[in-house]
Design a protein around this motif. Structure first.
Motif, short mmCIF file in Angstrom:
data_model
loop_
_atom_site.label_atom_id
_atom_site.label_comp_id
_atom_site.label_asym_id
_atom_site.label_seq_id
_atom_site.Cartn_x
_atom_site.Cartn_y
_atom_site.Cartn_z
N ASP A 79 -5.61 -0.62 -3.81
CA ASP A 79 -6.62 -0.62 -2.75
C ASP A 79 -7.06 0.80 -2.42
O ASP A 79 -6.63 1.39 -1.47
CB ASP A 79 -5.95 -1.31 -1.45
CG ASP A 79 -7.14 -1.49 -0.38
OD1 ASP A 79 -8.41 -1.38 -0.65
OD2 ASP A 79 -6.48 -1.92 0.56
N ASN A 80 -7.65 1.52 -3.55
CA ASN A 80 -7.98 2.81 -3.35
C ASN A 80 -9.02 2.99 -2.31
O ASN A 80 -9.95 2.02 -1.80
CB ASN A 80 -8.74 3.33 -4.69
CG ASN A 80 -7.58 3.28 -5.91
OD1 ASN A 80 -6.47 3.52 -5.39
ND2 ASN A 80 -7.88 3.18 -7.03
N GLY A 81 -9.15 4.25 -1.46
CA GLY A 81 -9.94 4.48 -0.29
C GLY A 81 -10.64 5.61 -0.27
O GLY A 81 -10.52 6.46 -1.06
N THR A 82 -11.20 5.75 0.95
CA THR A 82 -11.70 7.22 1.20
C THR A 82 -11.21 7.31 2.57
O THR A 82 -11.22 6.61 3.67
CB THR A 82 -13.38 6.90 1.42
OG1 THR A 82 -13.94 6.29 0.16
CG2 THR A 82 -14.08 8.42 1.66
N GLN A 100 -5.69 7.48 -3.67
CA GLN A 100 -5.24 6.54 -4.52
C GLN A 100 -4.22 5.94 -4.08
O GLN A 100 -3.31 6.28 -3.10
CB GLN A 100 -4.81 7.13 -5.78
CG GLN A 100 -6.02 7.65 -6.93
CD GLN A 100 -5.49 8.34 -7.97
OE1 GLN A 100 -4.14 8.07 -8.28
NE2 GLN A 100 -6.40 8.86 -8.81
N ASP A 101 -4.35 4.37 -4.04
CA ASP A 101 -3.04 3.54 -3.56
C ASP A 101 -2.05 3.53 -4.88
O ASP A 101 -2.44 2.70 -5.90
CB ASP A 101 -3.78 2.01 -3.15
CG ASP A 101 -2.65 1.11 -2.85
OD1 ASP A 101 -1.54 1.55 -2.58
OD2 ASP A 101 -3.14 0.09 -2.65
N LEU A 154 0.87 -1.13 0.07
CA LEU A 154 0.01 0.14 0.06
C LEU A 154 0.92 1.21 0.13
O LEU A 154 1.79 1.37 0.68
CB LEU A 154 -1.02 0.03 1.24
CG LEU A 154 -1.75 -1.20 1.36
CD1 LEU A 154 -2.28 -1.00 2.86
CD2 LEU A 154 -2.91 -1.25 0.43
N TYR A 155 0.48 2.19 -0.81
CA TYR A 155 1.19 3.49 -0.56
C TYR A 155 0.34 4.72 -0.86
O TYR A 155 -0.08 4.71 -2.19
CB TYR A 155 2.35 3.37 -1.71
CG TYR A 155 3.00 4.77 -1.73
CD1 TYR A 155 3.40 5.56 -0.80
CD2 TYR A 155 3.57 5.21 -2.96
CE1 TYR A 155 4.12 6.72 -1.00
CE2 TYR A 155 4.23 6.56 -3.23
CZ TYR A 155 4.44 7.23 -1.97
OH TYR A 155 5.25 8.42 -2.20
N TYR A 156 -0.17 5.35 0.04
CA TYR A 156 -1.37 6.49 -0.13
C TYR A 156 -0.32 7.68 0.00
O TYR A 156 0.29 8.17 0.99
CB TYR A 156 -2.21 6.38 1.00
CG TYR A 156 -2.97 5.32 0.93
CD1 TYR A 156 -3.99 5.17 0.14
CD2 TYR A 156 -2.83 4.13 1.69
CE1 TYR A 156 -4.82 3.97 -0.20
CE2 TYR A 156 -3.82 2.98 1.75
CZ TYR A 156 -4.52 2.91 0.75
OH TYR A 156 -5.37 1.82 0.81
N ARG A 157 -0.10 8.47 -1.17
CA ARG A 157 0.52 9.69 -1.28
C ARG A 157 -0.12 10.88 -0.41
O ARG A 157 0.29 11.94 0.00
CB ARG A 157 0.84 10.16 -2.72
CG ARG A 157 1.87 9.06 -2.87
CD ARG A 157 2.42 9.56 -4.52
NE ARG A 157 3.25 10.61 -4.63
CZ ARG A 157 3.79 11.09 -5.64
NH1 ARG A 157 3.30 10.85 -6.79
NH2 ARG A 157 4.42 12.35 -5.41
N LEU A 158 -1.59 10.82 -0.61
CA LEU A 158 -2.35 11.52 0.13
C LEU A 158 -2.21 13.03 -0.66
O LEU A 158 -2.25 14.11 0.10
CB LEU A 158 -2.30 11.90 1.70
CG LEU A 158 -2.53 10.51 2.40
CD1 LEU A 158 -2.35 10.81 3.95
CD2 LEU A 158 -3.96 10.15 2.16
N ASN A 159 -2.06 13.48 -1.87
CA ASN A 159 -1.98 14.57 -2.49
C ASN A 159 -2.85 14.56 -3.56
O ASN A 159 -2.97 15.35 -4.61
CB ASN A 159 -0.52 14.51 -3.19
CG ASN A 159 -0.54 13.30 -4.45
OD1 ASN A 159 -1.30 12.42 -4.37
ND2 ASN A 159 0.43 13.46 -5.51
N GLU A 160 -4.21 13.99 -3.47
CA GLU A 160 -5.45 14.51 -4.19
C GLU A 160 -5.86 15.96 -4.20
O GLU A 160 -5.65 16.49 -3.14
CB GLU A 160 -6.72 13.59 -3.69
CG GLU A 160 -6.26 11.96 -4.22
CD GLU A 160 -5.37 11.22 -3.48
OE1 GLU A 160 -4.94 11.68 -2.30
OE2 GLU A 160 -5.26 10.16 -3.94
N ALA A 161 -6.10 16.39 -5.26
CA ALA A 161 -6.49 17.81 -5.27
C ALA A 161 -7.59 18.21 -4.36
O ALA A 161 -7.71 19.39 -3.71
CB ALA A 161 -6.63 18.23 -6.78
#
Length: 146
Positions: A137-140, A131-132, A118-125
């Motif tokens: 394993d994408n999530g909320t 996104q994973d 798993l690698y969540y960058r947490l850089n969504e606009a």
């Protein structure tokens, strides 16, 4: 083996992430996977040997780099057991991003190079979808995650 197709996503300029679930073989715990691009079934762009069984089928991921922006890249995965029995995936494809994605910096390349589950960058606009980048394993994101 039933039919299967890899998931292919372009999340950063010039790249394509190819992911698939490991197969199982009742008489072999270790299978070799070769990833082929754009119909070339002679030279794989990636190869890995992975153990799996019916109760543990990890998601395998490969990030292809140096691709041309706007080009559609298509991938197939070939899995082989030690007895040389072969199964091919269906074709998975994506349109490669140009300037619209987040580039991989040195840290992201290092993390992805270690093949994380798993690698969540947490850089969504915006929004709560995350996104994973290491798998599928994408999530909320819950409250408090920024």
């Amino acid at each position: 083996m039933s039919s299967w197709t890899p998931t292919v996503t372009s999340r950063a300029p010039g790249t394509a992430q190819v992911s698939w679930q490991a197969a199982t073989d009742p008489d072999s715990g270790s299978l070799t996977y070769r990833v082929y691009r754009n119909g070339n079934t002679t030279t794989p762009v990636y190869e890995v040997t992975q153990g799996s069984n019916f109760y543990h089928r990890p998601t395998l991921t490969f990030v292809d780099t140096g691709l041309t922006a706007g080009q559609t890249s298509t991938y197939r995965v070939r899995v082989t057991d030690p007895d040389n029995n072969v199964s091919w995936s269906g074709n998975g494809s994506t349109s490669v991003l140009g300037s619209g994605g987040t580039p991989y910096g040195p840290y992201a390349r290092a993390v992805l190079g270690s093949k994380p589950t798993l690698y969540y960058r947490l850089n969504e606009a915006s929004g709560t979808s995350v996104q994973d980048w290491g798998g599928t394993d994408n999530g909320t994101a819950g409250s408090g995650v920024t």
